[in-house]
Design a protein around this motif. Structure first.
Motif, mmCIF file in Angstrom:
data_model
loop_
_atom_site.group_PDB
_atom_site.id
_atom_site.type_symbol
_atom_site.label_atom_id
_atom_site.label_comp_id
_atom_site.label_asym_id
_atom_site.label_seq_id
_atom_site.Cartn_x
_atom_site.Cartn_y
_atom_site.Cartn_z
ATOM 1 N N UNK A 5 2.984 -8.541 11.541
ATOM 2 C CA UNK A 5 1.845 -8.792 10.660
ATOM 3 C C UNK A 5 2.250 -9.025 9.209
ATOM 4 N N UNK A 6 3.553 -9.241 8.971
ATOM 5 C CA UNK A 6 4.018 -9.454 7.605
ATOM 6 C C UNK A 6 3.334 -10.676 6.999
ATOM 7 N N UNK A 7 2.861 -10.503 5.767
ATOM 8 C CA UNK A 7 2.260 -11.594 4.980
ATOM 9 C C UNK A 7 1.053 -12.237 5.656
ATOM 10 N N UNK A 8 0.370 -11.499 6.529
ATOM 11 C CA UNK A 8 -0.838 -12.055 7.143
ATOM 12 C C UNK A 8 -2.076 -11.730 6.314
ATOM 13 N N UNK A 9 -2.022 -10.653 5.525
ATOM 14 C CA UNK A 9 -3.158 -10.274 4.689
ATOM 15 C C UNK A 9 -2.645 -10.076 3.262
ATOM 16 N N UNK A 10 -3.357 -10.663 2.301
ATOM 17 C CA UNK A 10 -2.970 -10.534 0.889
ATOM 18 C C UNK A 10 -4.176 -10.073 0.078
ATOM 19 N N UNK A 11 -3.930 -9.810 -1.203
ATOM 20 C CA UNK A 11 -5.003 -9.402 -2.119
ATOM 21 C C UNK A 11 -6.128 -10.444 -2.129
ATOM 22 N N UNK A 12 -5.793 -11.714 -1.869
ATOM 23 C CA UNK A 12 -6.794 -12.787 -1.860
ATOM 24 C C UNK A 12 -7.800 -12.623 -0.722
ATOM 25 N N UNK B 212 -11.367 -4.143 2.639
ATOM 26 C CA UNK B 212 -11.762 -3.307 1.508
ATOM 27 C C UNK B 212 -10.640 -3.225 0.472
ATOM 28 N N UNK B 213 -9.410 -2.992 0.955
ATOM 29 C CA UNK B 213 -8.278 -2.855 0.021
ATOM 30 C C UNK B 213 -6.967 -2.937 0.780
ATOM 31 N N UNK B 214 -5.907 -3.207 0.019
ATOM 32 C CA UNK B 214 -4.546 -3.170 0.539
ATOM 33 C C UNK B 214 -3.838 -2.035 -0.172
ATOM 34 N N UNK B 215 -2.902 -1.398 0.498
ATOM 35 C CA UNK B 215 -2.175 -0.307 -0.136
ATOM 36 C C UNK B 215 -0.780 -0.169 0.443
ATOM 37 N N UNK B 216 0.112 0.384 -0.389
ATOM 38 C CA UNK B 216 1.495 0.614 0.016
ATOM 39 C C UNK B 216 1.546 1.842 0.915
ATOM 40 N N UNK B 217 2.366 1.784 1.939
ATOM 41 C CA UNK B 217 2.491 2.927 2.841
ATOM 42 C C UNK B 217 3.926 3.309 3.042
ATOM 43 N N UNK B 218 4.127 4.222 3.976
ATOM 44 C CA UNK B 218 5.445 4.728 4.290
ATOM 45 C C UNK B 218 6.386 3.622 4.762
ATOM 46 N N UNK B 219 5.829 2.631 5.489
ATOM 47 C CA UNK B 219 6.679 1.629 6.134
ATOM 48 C C UNK B 219 6.623 0.256 5.488
ATOM 49 N N UNK B 220 5.983 0.145 4.319
ATOM 50 C CA UNK B 220 5.948 -1.167 3.703
ATOM 51 C C UNK B 220 5.116 -1.189 2.440
ATOM 52 N N UNK B 221 5.191 -2.316 1.742
ATOM 53 C CA UNK B 221 4.462 -2.444 0.485
ATOM 54 C C UNK B 221 3.701 -3.765 0.446
ATOM 55 N N UNK B 222 2.645 -3.769 -0.343
ATOM 56 C CA UNK B 222 1.848 -4.983 -0.520
ATOM 57 C C UNK B 222 2.735 -6.106 -1.053
#
Length: 150
Positions: A84-91, A30-40
């Motif tokens: 899970x770094x860089x496993x999901x992107x806006x694409x 549905x969406x990606x969002x920045x959180x306490x422990x990381x950013x898009x």
């Protein structure tokens, strides 16, 4: 984002991966969002998915309150740096992904933390793979059976 949007994201449960057994959750991004422990931008943000399937008994956590993960509802998956770094992107928005917890990676150095291993796979969309129509089955000819009593 607005405060209203952020509070709705916070009320969406985060998937709580089990300690030992393998587990999975499948859902449409549905969406990606920045959180306490990381950013898009760093590839370590959070992803919200609409659940389409999950392993039995999988739980979510909303501010310390646990409950079952439910098909049709949203859950968050934290894309932390170790696994899970860089496993999901806006694409990936709109795609259906499987997040599978595959077990643990032991630390490289003595005294280090072990971390969870994941596989993230895209489920091919039904639109892209046309349904295969099975060939029509011809009814067998009945001439050979005409002499039978039944």
């Amino acid at each position: 984002g607005s405060a209203e949007g952020e509070s709705s994201l916070e009320s969406t449960p985060f998937v709580k991966w089990p300690e030992s057994e393998r587990a999975f959750v499948v859902g449409k991004v549905a969406r990606l969002w920045d959180g306490l422990y990381g950013s898009i931008a760093e590839g370590t943000g959070n992803v919200t998915i609409v659940v389409t399937d999950h392993s039995p008994g999988l739980q979510g956590d909303t501010k310390g309150v646990r409950g079952p993960v439910v098909v049709g509802k949203e859950v968050n998956v934290g894309c932390n740096p170790a696994t899970l770094k860089e496993t999901v992107t806006e694409a990936d928005i709109g795609k259906v992904l499987i997040f599978a917890f595959d077990g643990w990676k032991e630390p490289a150095k003595v005294g280090g933390n072990r971390y969870r291993l994941f596989s993230v796979l895209e489920v091919p969309s039904a639109v892209e793979t046309p349904a295969v129509t099975p060939p029509a089955v011809e009814a067998p000819a009945t001439e050979a059976n005409d002499g039978l009593p039944f």
